[in-house]
Write a protein that holds these residues in place. Structure first.
Motif, short mmCIF file in Angstrom:
data_model
loop_
_atom_site.label_atom_id
_atom_site.label_comp_id
_atom_site.label_asym_id
_atom_site.label_seq_id
_atom_site.Cartn_x
_atom_site.Cartn_y
_atom_site.Cartn_z
N UNK A 185 0.85 -1.19 0.00
CA UNK A 185 0.00 0.00 0.00
C UNK A 185 0.88 1.24 0.00
N UNK A 186 0.93 1.96 -1.11
CA UNK A 186 1.78 3.14 -1.22
C UNK A 186 1.38 4.21 -0.21
N UNK A 187 0.12 4.22 0.20
CA UNK A 187 -0.32 5.20 1.18
C UNK A 187 0.38 5.00 2.52
N UNK A 188 0.76 3.76 2.83
CA UNK A 188 1.45 3.48 4.08
C UNK A 188 2.86 4.08 4.09
N UNK A 189 3.41 4.36 2.91
CA UNK A 189 4.73 4.98 2.82
C UNK A 189 4.64 6.49 3.05
N UNK A 190 3.42 7.04 2.99
CA UNK A 190 3.21 8.48 3.12
C UNK A 190 2.58 8.84 4.46
N UNK A 191 1.58 8.07 4.87
CA UNK A 191 0.77 8.40 6.05
C UNK A 191 1.63 8.62 7.29
N UNK A 192 1.53 9.80 7.88
CA UNK A 192 2.27 10.11 9.10
C UNK A 192 3.74 10.35 8.87
N UNK A 193 4.19 10.27 7.63
CA UNK A 193 5.62 10.44 7.32
C UNK A 193 5.87 11.65 6.43
N UNK A 194 5.09 11.75 5.37
CA UNK A 194 5.24 12.87 4.43
C UNK A 194 3.96 13.69 4.44
N UNK A 195 4.11 14.98 4.64
CA UNK A 195 2.95 15.88 4.71
C UNK A 195 2.97 16.84 3.54
N UNK A 196 1.97 16.70 2.67
CA UNK A 196 1.85 17.54 1.51
C UNK A 196 0.91 18.72 1.82
N UNK A 197 1.06 19.83 1.09
CA UNK A 197 0.13 20.96 1.28
C UNK A 197 -1.23 20.66 0.66
N UNK A 198 -1.91 19.70 1.25
CA UNK A 198 -3.19 19.23 0.75
C UNK A 198 -4.10 18.94 1.93
N UNK A 199 -5.41 19.05 1.70
CA UNK A 199 -6.36 18.78 2.77
C UNK A 199 -6.59 17.29 2.97
N UNK A 200 -6.10 16.45 2.07
CA UNK A 200 -6.24 15.01 2.22
C UNK A 200 -5.09 14.31 1.52
N UNK A 201 -4.98 13.01 1.79
CA UNK A 201 -3.97 12.19 1.12
C UNK A 201 -4.59 11.38 -0.02
N UNK A 202 -5.72 11.84 -0.54
CA UNK A 202 -6.31 11.12 -1.65
C UNK A 202 -5.35 11.14 -2.84
N UNK A 203 -5.43 10.13 -3.66
CA UNK A 203 -4.50 10.01 -4.78
C UNK A 203 -4.61 11.20 -5.72
N UNK A 204 -5.82 11.67 -5.95
CA UNK A 204 -6.00 12.80 -6.87
C UNK A 204 -5.50 14.11 -6.26
N UNK A 205 -5.68 14.27 -4.95
CA UNK A 205 -5.19 15.48 -4.30
C UNK A 205 -3.67 15.56 -4.37
N UNK A 206 -3.00 14.44 -4.09
CA UNK A 206 -1.55 14.44 -4.14
C UNK A 206 -1.06 14.48 -5.59
#
Length: 221
Positions: A185-206
């Protein structure tokens, strides 16, 4: 505002954005919202000033990663990407990227897309089910393709793909264990680790942040 089928979704999101409301942050639950409101925090901008860097302790290999609303808010205010923990992303000679599209209310998966990356070579595969009767065939095609690259990890984003594989296995009597065991799950590589200037971690938002575009503003699949 997180419900994708709500007829008032666009109006609610627009209002929350104008007000810089905390509810505009994905995963903001009523309980967490009340906690911040008791502290006098009502906007994302206010919340961003609560973030304080802390000394990072050595973490175990399987330690869970907590999500920081404060750091997410800071990323939004400064329009920067913050690396809270360094993700560990192993490199492989061949990598598969999986996306399954379906109609959950009909329990029907109509498309499986797989991208095979090997060195500089990129090959795209689309397995379509024109009707529910064709569904088993597209999962069989996935099995056949993945067997051609037995050592390659299969990256996906979110929880939809594992659930779709579980349903297909029970529904059609297919043996998909080998596919499931290779899922990452690629989201597990991001969640709580990388913070983007986005209101969500949805694939389309990122995706929008890194330059991806879609033919329609409200694209879903």
């Amino acid at each position: 505002p997180s419900c994708p089928v709500c007829p008032f979704r666009s109006q609610v999101l627009s209002k929350a954005e104008r007000e810089d409301n905390l509810t505009f942050l994905d995963r903001m639950t009523p309980k967490v919202l009340r906690k911040y409101q008791k502290k006098g925090i009502f906007t994302i901008n206010q919340l961003s000033y609560l973030f304080r860097p802390r000394r990072t302790r050595r973490r175990g290999a399987h330690a869970s990663t907590a999500f920081s609303f404060e750091l997410q808010s800071l990323a939004l205010r400064t329009k920067k990407i913050y690396l809270h923990h360094t993700p560990s992303v192993p490199s492989h000679d061949v990598e598969l990227f999986l996306d399954i599209e379906g109609l959950p209310d009909r329990d029907f998966q109509y498309l499986i897309g797989v991208v095979v990356c090997s060195g500089t070579s990129v090959r795209c595969h689309s397995f379509w089910a024109d009707s529910p009767g064709d569904e088993a065939g597209v999962f069989q095609s996935l099995l056949t393709l993945s067997a051609d690259y037995p050592m390659a990890p299969i990256y996906h984003y979110g929880s939809y793909e594992p659930k779709a594989l579980d349903r297909a296995e029970k529904k059609h009597g297919l043996e998909l264990t080998r596919v499931r065991e290779r899922l990452v799950n690629a989201n597990s590589l991001i969640y709580g680790k990388v913070y983007f200037p986005s209101h969500s971690n949805s694939l389309k938002a990122l995706g929008a942040i890194v330059g991806a575009t879609w033919s329609t503003a409200d694209a879903t699949g």
